[in-house]
Design a protein around this motif. Structure first.
Motif, PDB file in Angstrom:
ATOM      1  N   ARG A 449      55.361  23.286  27.822  1.00 27.50           N
ATOM      2  CA  ARG A 449      54.466  23.969  27.153  1.00 27.50           C
ATOM      3  C   ARG A 449      52.946  23.965  27.432  1.00 27.50           C
ATOM      4  NH1 ARG A 449      51.296  22.055  23.063  1.00 27.50           N
ATOM      5  NH2 ARG A 449      51.699  19.898  23.114  1.00 27.50           N
ATOM      6  N   LYS A 450      52.820  22.804  28.217  1.00 25.23           N
ATOM      7  CA  LYS A 450      51.300  22.717  28.730  1.00 25.23           C
ATOM      8  C   LYS A 450      51.213  23.852  29.983  1.00 25.23           C
ATOM      9  CE  LYS A 450      49.864  17.998  27.358  1.00 25.23           C
ATOM     10  NZ  LYS A 450      49.395  16.872  27.999  1.00 25.23           N
ATOM     11  N   GLU A 451      52.401  23.666  30.494  1.00 21.56           N
ATOM     12  CA  GLU A 451      52.525  24.748  32.069  1.00 21.56           C
ATOM     13  C   GLU A 451      52.038  26.201  31.470  1.00 21.56           C
ATOM     14  OE1 GLU A 451      52.091  23.744  34.960  1.00 21.56           O
ATOM     15  OE2 GLU A 451      52.496  21.609  34.456  1.00 21.56           O
ATOM     16  N   ALA A 452      52.821  26.563  30.382  1.00 27.67           N
ATOM     17  CA  ALA A 452      52.471  27.973  29.815  1.00 27.67           C
ATOM     18  C   ALA A 452      51.074  28.281  29.378  1.00 27.67           C
ATOM     19  CB  ALA A 452      53.404  28.049  28.545  1.00 27.67           C
ATOM     20  N   LEU A 453      50.445  27.061  28.875  1.00 31.90           N
ATOM     21  CA  LEU A 453      48.889  27.214  28.596  1.00 31.90           C
ATOM     22  C   LEU A 453      48.064  27.520  29.889  1.00 31.90           C
ATOM     23  CD1 LEU A 453      48.687  24.611  25.845  1.00 31.90           C
ATOM     24  CD2 LEU A 453      48.841  27.122  25.473  1.00 31.90           C
ATOM     25  N   TYR A 454      48.475  26.630  30.805  1.00 30.40           N
ATOM     26  CA  TYR A 454      47.735  26.751  31.972  1.00 30.40           C
ATOM     27  C   TYR A 454      47.924  28.132  32.751  1.00 30.40           C
ATOM     28  CZ  TYR A 454      47.743  21.575  32.024  1.00 30.40           C
ATOM     29  OH  TYR A 454      47.366  20.373  31.651  1.00 30.40           O
ATOM     30  N   ALA A 455      49.065  28.655  32.647  1.00 31.26           N
ATOM     31  CA  ALA A 455      49.504  29.936  33.118  1.00 31.26           C
ATOM     32  C   ALA A 455      48.423  31.175  32.293  1.00 31.26           C
ATOM     33  CB  ALA A 455      50.839  30.401  32.806  1.00 31.26           C
ATOM     34  N   GLU A 456      48.299  30.881  30.926  1.00 33.13           N
ATOM     35  CA  GLU A 456      47.529  31.731  30.373  1.00 33.13           C
ATOM     36  C   GLU A 456      45.941  31.811  30.836  1.00 33.13           C
ATOM     37  OE1 GLU A 456      45.485  32.394  26.120  1.00 33.13           O
ATOM     38  OE2 GLU A 456      47.248  30.768  26.113  1.00 33.13           O
ATOM     39  N   GLU A 457      45.422  30.494  30.855  1.00 34.45           N
ATOM     40  CA  GLU A 457      44.390  30.263  31.455  1.00 34.45           C
ATOM     41  C   GLU A 457      43.901  31.040  32.884  1.00 34.45           C
ATOM     42  OE1 GLU A 457      40.221  29.648  31.599  1.00 34.45           O
ATOM     43  OE2 GLU A 457      41.705  29.564  30.003  1.00 34.45           O
ATOM     44  N   ARG A 458      45.101  30.762  33.563  1.00 31.59           N
ATOM     45  CA  ARG A 458      44.951  31.270  35.014  1.00 31.59           C
ATOM     46  C   ARG A 458      45.010  33.023  34.975  1.00 31.59           C
ATOM     47  NH1 ARG A 458      48.985  28.993  36.898  1.00 31.59           N
ATOM     48  NH2 ARG A 458      48.119  27.184  37.291  1.00 31.59           N
ATOM     49  N   VAL A 459      45.704  33.503  33.996  1.00 34.92           N
ATOM     50  CA  VAL A 459      45.926  34.929  34.199  1.00 34.92           C
ATOM     51  C   VAL A 459      44.315  35.289  33.552  1.00 34.92           C
ATOM     52  CG1 VAL A 459      46.860  36.916  32.792  1.00 34.92           C
ATOM     53  CG2 VAL A 459      48.198  35.021  33.660  1.00 34.92           C
ATOM     54  N   ARG A 460      44.032  34.968  32.486  1.00 38.25           N
ATOM     55  CA  ARG A 460      42.469  35.132  31.939  1.00 38.25           C
ATOM     56  C   ARG A 460      41.558  34.954  32.978  1.00 38.25           C
ATOM     57  NH1 ARG A 460      42.353  31.810  28.273  1.00 38.25           N
ATOM     58  NH2 ARG A 460      42.957  32.987  26.489  1.00 38.25           N
ATOM     59  N   SER A 461      41.470  33.955  33.641  1.00 38.19           N
ATOM     60  CA  SER A 461      40.388  33.689  34.885  1.00 38.19           C
ATOM     61  C   SER A 461      40.394  34.736  35.851  1.00 38.19           C
ATOM     62  CB  SER A 461      40.602  32.365  35.175  1.00 38.19           C
ATOM     63  OG  SER A 461      41.550  32.093  36.091  1.00 38.19           O
ATOM     64  N   HIS A 462      41.459  35.464  35.983  1.00 42.28           N
ATOM     65  CA  HIS A 462      41.375  36.472  37.262  1.00 42.28           C
ATOM     66  C   HIS A 462      41.674  37.809  36.713  1.00 42.28           C
ATOM     67  CE1 HIS A 462      41.652  33.552  40.751  1.00 42.28           C
ATOM     68  NE2 HIS A 462      42.227  32.950  39.681  1.00 42.28           N
ATOM     69  N   GLY A 463      42.014  37.908  35.563  1.00 46.27           N
ATOM     70  CA  GLY A 463      42.425  39.243  34.685  1.00 46.27           C
ATOM     71  C   GLY A 463      41.207  39.674  34.047  1.00 46.27           C
ATOM     72  N   THR A 464      41.347  41.156  33.468  1.00 46.43           N
ATOM     73  CA  THR A 464      40.506  41.670  32.869  1.00 46.43           C
ATOM     74  C   THR A 464      40.670  42.046  31.260  1.00 46.43           C
ATOM     75  OG1 THR A 464      41.683  43.990  33.559  1.00 46.43           O
ATOM     76  CG2 THR A 464      39.819  43.254  35.009  1.00 46.43           C
ATOM     77  N   SER A 465      41.954  41.880  30.916  1.00 48.60           N
ATOM     78  CA  SER A 465      42.328  42.152  29.625  1.00 48.60           C
ATOM     79  C   SER A 465      42.229  41.201  28.758  1.00 48.60           C
ATOM     80  CB  SER A 465      43.925  42.405  29.519  1.00 48.60           C
ATOM     81  OG  SER A 465      44.233  43.391  30.087  1.00 48.60           O
ATOM     82  N   THR A 466      41.711  41.223  27.530  1.00 48.94           N
ATOM     83  CA  THR A 466      41.284  40.083  26.386  1.00 48.94           C
ATOM     84  C   THR A 466      42.584  39.702  26.090  1.00 48.94           C
ATOM     85  OG1 THR A 466      39.531  41.486  25.895  1.00 48.94           O
ATOM     86  CG2 THR A 466      40.060  39.750  24.674  1.00 48.94           C
ATOM     87  N   LEU A 467      42.742  38.289  26.069  1.00 43.38           N
ATOM     88  CA  LEU A 467      43.763  37.493  25.743  1.00 43.38           C
ATOM     89  C   LEU A 467      43.349  36.650  24.428  1.00 43.38           C
ATOM     90  CD1 LEU A 467      45.531  36.536  28.989  1.00 43.38           C
ATOM     91  CD2 LEU A 467      46.282  38.481  27.498  1.00 43.38           C
TER      92      LEU A 467
END
Length: 484
Positions: A449-467
């Motif tokens: 569950r925590k790994e999923a949250l880390y993945a979301e943060e990783r995508v946000r920090s390198h991406g452009t879409s608003t999550l």
């Protein structure tokens, strides 16, 4: 467990197995085809003579192994980011990620070019036999044109794998392999160009494979993930480099481990025989690579499955994918280990006509079988690590297992106790077994569950879409878990 639950697990397992094989099957065929180019190269070099085989082997295993580790590592950040971005629905970022990765890998390959130019003095400095070092140096300079192809190959592959679009790449690799065989026959057998002909065939084959893959990506087949070349690829390049370096350290420590082992073999007496027999274990130049590449396919599949599911905030699905992949890959490992022992007197004949080489290789069959079994598990665990973004932690594990245990043990057994290649190989197996044990505990104790949250943060920090914000996602995950 009641029959309904049993049937539910069976159905879920079958569904996950199908998803895994949709990625693994083409990845296996592609890996077999691409690495078989090295097998064909070794076969033609081996029939030129023992010195030629030793020269090609040391370039493939030491120099290209070193360069391969760095280049693949610098490109492997893409595997984590693309996979998790696909799960999060940010397809528009994949093309940007790939371009950033290409910039990094090309720059890396340019920095590594001097190693090819000065291969001979480097090998002599590392106490390799003079005639082997001289011929290896010539061959290394001849294959410099392959560097750009290797550099671009990794980002393109990761871009395609993350989207489970591998079949065209597989077909390209198969045709490339066939063309490589024809080119070797023309340059080596017909025109009698010797080792230069072997290098020329490899240069042309890899360049054509890479060109075909790039054309496939940019020709309109990926309207959502490839929107053309963009200056955005140069934005946030430093942060991308940092993630790439973490991946590079993890993979380099793994690949260089085997490179150091090859150097240790070269310090034994009669290195031509030692190299030739030990090559039967190595992934790049022997018949057994066609078995080991199955595990490379599983590695790609589990990396994609874990990264996709974590990016989509499906931690339970990611965990279940790991279980299915480990069981499947280990079953293959057991079968092929048994087959290797059963054919120990047959497969050495494929790559050398030297009786002494065939005899020594046959003696190492049990070590090879153990390596195959360990690879079947290790490939899955490494794939999980890349998919989840654990590169830094695995790098620390690799340092301890490989360089504090495996190499010193191999040196002790190989030199002090006079066990030669067998002793060095035993040390290598010990380091690999220790790494697998620790990684297994790491995976079992992971909080998905925590790994999923880390993945979301990783995508946000390198991406452009608003999550959504992390807190909202965490609450949603907790609610979903309670509902289940």
């Amino acid at each position: 467990m009641n029959p309904i639950e049993t049937n539910g697990i069976k159905a879920k397992s079958w569904k996950e197995t199908k998803k895994m094989w949709e990625i693994a099957a083409p990845a296996i065929v592609c890996s077999v085809a691409q690495f078989s180019i090295g097998v064909v190269t070794a076969a033609f070099a081996g029939h030129l003579g023992g010195l030629e085989l030793a020269a090609v082997s040391i370039v493939a295993l030491v120099l290209e192994g070193f360069v391969f580790g760095i280049t693949l590592g610098m490109g492997s950040a893409l595997e984590t980011l693309c996979g998790q971005a696909v799960g999060a629905g940010q397809l528009e970022m994949l093309g940007i990620y790939m371009q950033r990765s290409c910039i990094i890998t090309i720059a890396t390959s340019l920095c590594l070019t001097p190693l090819y130019i000065f291969t001979s003095p480097i090998l002599k400095l590392l106490r390799q036999k003079a005639d082997v070092a001289e011929l290896a140096g010539k061959y290394a300079r001849w294959v410099i044109p392959q560097l750009p192809a290797f550099a671009l190959n990794f980002p393109v592959q990761k871009f395609l794998q993350a989207q489970s679009r591998i079949w065209v790449m597989t077909v390209i690799s198969i045709f490339g392999l066939g063309f490589h065989v024809v080119l070797n026959w023309i340059f080596v057998t017909w025109l009698e160009k010797g080792l230069l002909g072997v290098a020329m065939a490899g240069n042309v084959s890899w360049s054509l494979i890479m060109l075909a893959q790039v054309v496939y990506v940019v020709s309109g087949w990926f309207p959502e993930s490839w929107t053309g070349f963009s200056v955005s690829a140069f934005a946030s390049l430093l942060s991308f480099v940092k993630l790439s370096l973490a991946s590079a350290v993890m993979l380099c420590l793994e690949v260089w481990y085997y490179t150091v082992v090859i150097l240790m073999v070269g310090w034994l007496q009669n290195p031509e025989i030692a190299y030739s027999s030990f090559d039967k274990k190595n992934d790049s130049v022997n018949l057994q690579v066609w078995i080991l590449m199955i595990f490379v396919g599983f590695n790609a599949a589990i990396s994609v499955r874990v990264s996709n599911e974590l990016g989509a905030n499906n931690p339970k699905a990611a965990k279940f994918s790991v279980i299915v992949a480990v069981i499947t890959s280990t079953m293959f490992g057991v079968v092929f280990s048994i087959a290797t022992v059963a054919t120990k007197n047959s497969f050495p004949k494929v790559f050398s006509s030297m009786e002494e080489v065939k005899k020594e290789t046959s003696k190492l069959a049990y070590f090879l079988a153990a390596s195959i079994l360990l690879n079947s598990i290790q490939s899955i665990l490494n794939g999980v690590a890349v998919g989840a973004g654990w590169q830094v932690s695995v790098a620390m594990i690799n340092i301890g297992c490989y360089y504090a245990v495996g190499i010193p043990m191999g040196a002790l057994l190989g030199y002090k106790l006079d066990l030669g290649v067998k002793g060095i190989w035993l040390g290598m197996l010990a380091g690999s077994f220790m790494q697998i044990t620790i990684l297994s505990v790491y995976v079992l104790r992971a909080n998905w569950r925590k790994e999923a949250l880390y993945a979301e943060e990783r995508v946000r920090s390198h991406g452009t879409s608003t999550l959504p914000q992390i807190g909202c996602v965490e609450n949603e995950l907790i609610t979903n878990n309670q509902d289940r």
